[in-house]
Design an enzyme around this catalytic site. Structure first.
Site, PDB file in Angstrom:
ATOM      1  N   HIS A 155       0.852  -1.211   0.000  1.00  0.00           N
ATOM      2  CA  HIS A 155       0.000   0.000   0.000  1.00  0.00           C
ATOM      3  C   HIS A 155       0.884   1.256   0.000  1.00  0.00           C
ATOM      4  CE1 HIS A 155      -2.989   2.868   1.360  1.00  0.00           C
ATOM      5  NE2 HIS A 155      -3.895   1.950   1.643  1.00  0.00           N
ATOM      6  N   GLU A 254      -0.792   1.303  -5.257  1.00  0.00           N
ATOM      7  CA  GLU A 254      -0.657   0.080  -4.469  1.00  0.00           C
ATOM      8  C   GLU A 254      -0.715  -1.162  -5.363  1.00  0.00           C
ATOM      9  OE1 GLU A 254      -3.890   0.301  -1.590  1.00  0.00           O
ATOM     10  OE2 GLU A 254      -3.827   2.468  -1.723  1.00  0.00           O
TER      11      GLU A 254
HETATM   12  C1  BG6 Z   1      -6.916   2.297   0.213  1.00  0.00           C
HETATM   13  C2  BG6 Z   1      -8.386   2.000   0.073  1.00  0.00           C
HETATM   14  O1  BG6 Z   1      -6.176   1.226  -0.270  1.00  0.00           O
HETATM   15  O2  BG6 Z   1      -6.602   2.487   1.595  1.00  0.00           O
HETATM   16  C3  BG6 Z   1      -9.198   3.148   0.685  1.00  0.00           C
HETATM   17  O3  BG6 Z   1      -8.698   1.820  -1.297  1.00  0.00           O
HETATM   18  C4  BG6 Z   1      -8.772   3.355   2.128  1.00  0.00           C
HETATM   19  O4  BG6 Z   1     -10.569   2.841   0.588  1.00  0.00           O
HETATM   20  C5  BG6 Z   1      -7.267   3.585   2.165  1.00  0.00           C
HETATM   21  O5  BG6 Z   1      -9.471   4.451   2.666  1.00  0.00           O
HETATM   22  C6  BG6 Z   1      -6.691   3.823   3.567  1.00  0.00           C
HETATM   23  O6  BG6 Z   1      -7.010   2.795   4.431  1.00  0.00           O
HETATM   24  P1  BG6 Z   1      -6.572   2.855   5.956  1.00  0.00           P
HETATM   25  O7  BG6 Z   1      -7.217   1.672   6.604  1.00  0.00           O
HETATM   26  O8  BG6 Z   1      -5.076   2.789   5.985  1.00  0.00           O
HETATM   27  O9  BG6 Z   1      -7.082   4.177   6.492  1.00  0.00           O
END
Ligand code: BG6
Length: 278
Positions: A155, A254
């Site tokens: 991510h 990601e």
């Molecule tokens: C992304 C998702 O990968 O991560 C989003 O597609 C999400 O929907 C974002 O809001 C952040 O996620 P988190 O759990 O780290 O706040």
């Protein structure tokens, strides 16, 4: 040089400096939170308001999403993006290679706690190669007697001059699922961003992202999905670990196994996915 360090609150990480680059990797989440090639700017963005605490994910760097991506398919009470990013991993290898680059291997296996969230035995390995490029390989071994389905993502939060400067090439003529409108669309032109974005692109080829300062090539392996995310102003304001203007200098691209690209791994088999940034 590889140094083992910890913050005042006990948060453990490794700091790597070699002839090509410097990097920081937390043991919680096998979370790479800095990678800076020599004489170049930081590849990764980290929020100035990020937590560096046990049980909380770092807002920035490269969170590892496993064994599901996004919300759990059937149980919304389970942690978003799985449990790997907040689990403590084990360092199993740290090697300075003959060419001066560094290889770090971290591993996560099932625990009594993880089995309550996801009832499978597994060995998850993250190989991080720190050279003039950053290469990450995630190997997911099924150590159970039954097959499992797995969703993943590296991510990555890229550090950019300004989100509105960005041009992403390589997504043309691919389809994407837009999580904001819950619809599937086709990407016609190189992607530029001027508002909140949350999309899962179906793509397995190289994608490149350019901003005012540099071009980053993203080369995926074992992945047919790329998630593009920026929360923009309003959503960031509701997130405790983002500063007011933080969203402007970050973009998540990601490399993933998300939506239709989740993988079934049979007993004793291994699924390998990863990415190289150059
Ligand atoms: C992304 C998702 O990968 O991560 C989003 O597609 C999400 O929907 C974002 O809001 C952040 O996620 P988190 O759990 O780290 O706040």
């Amino acid at each position: 040089m590889i140094q083992h360090k910890q913050l005042q609150n006990g948060f453990k990480y490794m700091e790597i400096n070699n002839v090509y680059a410097s990097a920081k990797i937390a043991l919680q989440g096998a979370h790479i939170w800095a990678y800076t090639p020599k004489d170049k700017s930081d590849l990764l963005w980290v929020s100035e308001a990020s937590y560096f605490e046990e049980g909380k994910t770092i807002r920035g760097g490269i969170p590892v999403c496993f064994p599901w991506f996004g919300k759990h398919a059937t149980d919304a009470s389970l942690p978003q993006h799985g449990f790997a990013r907040t689990s403590l991993w084990k360092l199993v290898k740290e090697v300075v290679q003959a060419d001066g680059s560094t290889l770090v291997r971290l591993e996560l296996r099932e625990t009594a706690q993880s089995l309550k969230l996801w009832p499978y035995k597994f060995t998850l390995t993250l190989d991080v190669h720190i050279a003039d490029s950053l290469s990450i390989t995630m190997s997911i071994k099924n150590a159970d007697e039954k097959a499992f389905e797995v969703g993943t993502a590296l991510h990555t939060y890229l550090h950019i001059s300004d989100v509105e400067d960005v041009n992403i090439d390589g997504l043309q003529n691919t389809s994407y699922f837009d999580a904001l409108t819950q619809s599937t669309q086709i990407q016609k032109d190189p992607l530029q961003i001027d508002k909140e974005i949350d999309r899962v692109y179906t793509v397995s080829n190289r994608v490149s992202m350019s901003d005012k300062h540099h071009t980053i090539n993203i080369e995926p392996q074992g992945s047919n999905t790329l998630v593009v995310w920026n929360p923009w102003k309003k959503k960031s304001a509701s997130m405790g670990d983002m500063t007011k203007d933080g969203y402007k200098t970050m973009l998540c691209l990601e490399t993933a196994n998300a939506r239709e690209d989740v993988r079934v791994v049979k007993p004793q088999e291994t699924h390998v996915m990863g990415v190289i940034y150059r």
